[in-house]
Design a protein around this motif. Structure first.
Motif, mmCIF file in Angstrom:
data_model
loop_
_atom_site.group_PDB
_atom_site.id
_atom_site.type_symbol
_atom_site.label_atom_id
_atom_site.label_comp_id
_atom_site.label_asym_id
_atom_site.label_seq_id
_atom_site.Cartn_x
_atom_site.Cartn_y
_atom_site.Cartn_z
ATOM 1 N N SER A 197 -34.011 9.396 25.965
ATOM 2 C CA SER A 197 -33.757 9.155 27.387
ATOM 3 C C SER A 197 -34.595 10.091 28.258
ATOM 4 N N VAL A 198 -34.619 11.362 27.895
ATOM 5 C CA VAL A 198 -35.370 12.350 28.681
ATOM 6 C C VAL A 198 -36.868 12.055 28.635
ATOM 7 N N LEU A 199 -37.383 11.773 27.455
ATOM 8 C CA LEU A 199 -38.818 11.548 27.333
ATOM 9 C C LEU A 199 -39.247 10.218 27.936
ATOM 10 N N ALA A 200 -38.387 9.202 27.867
ATOM 11 C CA ALA A 200 -38.711 7.926 28.499
ATOM 12 C C ALA A 200 -38.842 8.097 30.008
ATOM 13 N N VAL A 204 -42.284 7.549 32.432
ATOM 14 C CA VAL A 204 -42.302 6.713 33.632
ATOM 15 C C VAL A 204 -42.793 7.510 34.827
ATOM 16 N N ALA A 205 -42.390 8.779 34.903
ATOM 17 C CA ALA A 205 -42.747 9.607 36.053
ATOM 18 C C ALA A 205 -44.167 10.129 35.996
ATOM 19 N N ALA A 206 -44.754 10.169 34.806
ATOM 20 C CA ALA A 206 -46.099 10.748 34.657
ATOM 21 C C ALA A 206 -47.136 9.850 35.322
ATOM 22 N N PRO A 207 -48.121 10.450 35.981
ATOM 23 C CA PRO A 207 -49.185 9.654 36.603
ATOM 24 C C PRO A 207 -50.048 8.968 35.548
#
Length: 209
Positions: A197-200, A204-207
């Motif tokens: 969950s944290v890594l997903a 998503v947030a990473a450019p």
């Protein structure tokens, strides 16, 4: 959207299958959507038929558990792999499936996802830790984040104290995992789902590069 976890395993006589079901239950209890998948059997029919427990387990799961595919690997946010030990290494059936994933690896679709491993062998010192470490060599190449059990919960100690992953000494003839070991596998599933969950969310947030 719930976190997506893939539990993929090979089991001959059923002990790894039971562990896989427990890992699935643990991940689901943490809110994950889980696909339980077995890899294809490669052994010749006469080898399977030579062991009644092997033949019975294959019959029991042929219609109930779908065969793993590359689409399952691409779909998931996190992975759990289960295998019996084979001379300190994973079963050929599981390794063959893993070896088909090179196209996803080249496309970067396996990277930055958490992965954890669980095993069974006839004896407690029958290569359990070596098998997990052998599989981890694959996941370094994939760029995954390896999620061990560690000594992070009392259930790990109660289930034999293997910080690498849940492991079951099945004996011969093979026996099914006891409740303490199944609870350890459920804990491993919950731990994987949390990291997935944290890594997903981070992916998503990473450019986009």
């Amino acid at each position: 959207m719930p976190t997506r976890v893939l539990v993929t395993y090979y089991s001959a006589t059923g002990s790894v299958h039971r562990l896989a079901e427990a890992v699935r239950a643990g991940a689901e209890s943490d809110g994950a959507e889980v696909r339980l998948r077995r890899v294809a059997e490669l052994a010749p029919p006469e080898a399977v038929a030579s062991n009644p427990d092997w033949a019975q387990h294959k019959q029991d799961t042929d219609d109930d558990v779908a065969i793993a595919s590359l689409d399952d690997l691409a779909w998931a946010d996190g992975y759990a792999f289960g295998t019996p030990t084979r001379y300190g290494a994973p079963a050929a059936q599981l390794k063959q499936f893993i070896d088909t994933a090179s196209s996803l690896w080249h496309e970067g679709k396996l990277a930055d996802k958490p992965v954890t491993t669980f095993v069974s062998s006839a004896e407690q010192h029958g290569g359990q830790e070596a098998t997990i470490l052998s599989l981890n060599n694959v996941f370094y190449h994939w760029g995954c984040v390896i999620v061990p059990l560690g000594y992070t919960d009392d259930v790990v100690y109660a289930a034999g104290g293997n910080p690498y992953g849940t492991s079951w000494p099945a004996g011969f003839p093979s026996t099914m995992p006891d409740e303490v070991t199944l609870e350890c596998a459920r804990y491993q599933g919950r731990r994987l789902a949390r990291f997935a969950s944290v890594l997903a969310a981070a992916r998503v947030a990473a450019p986009t590069p």
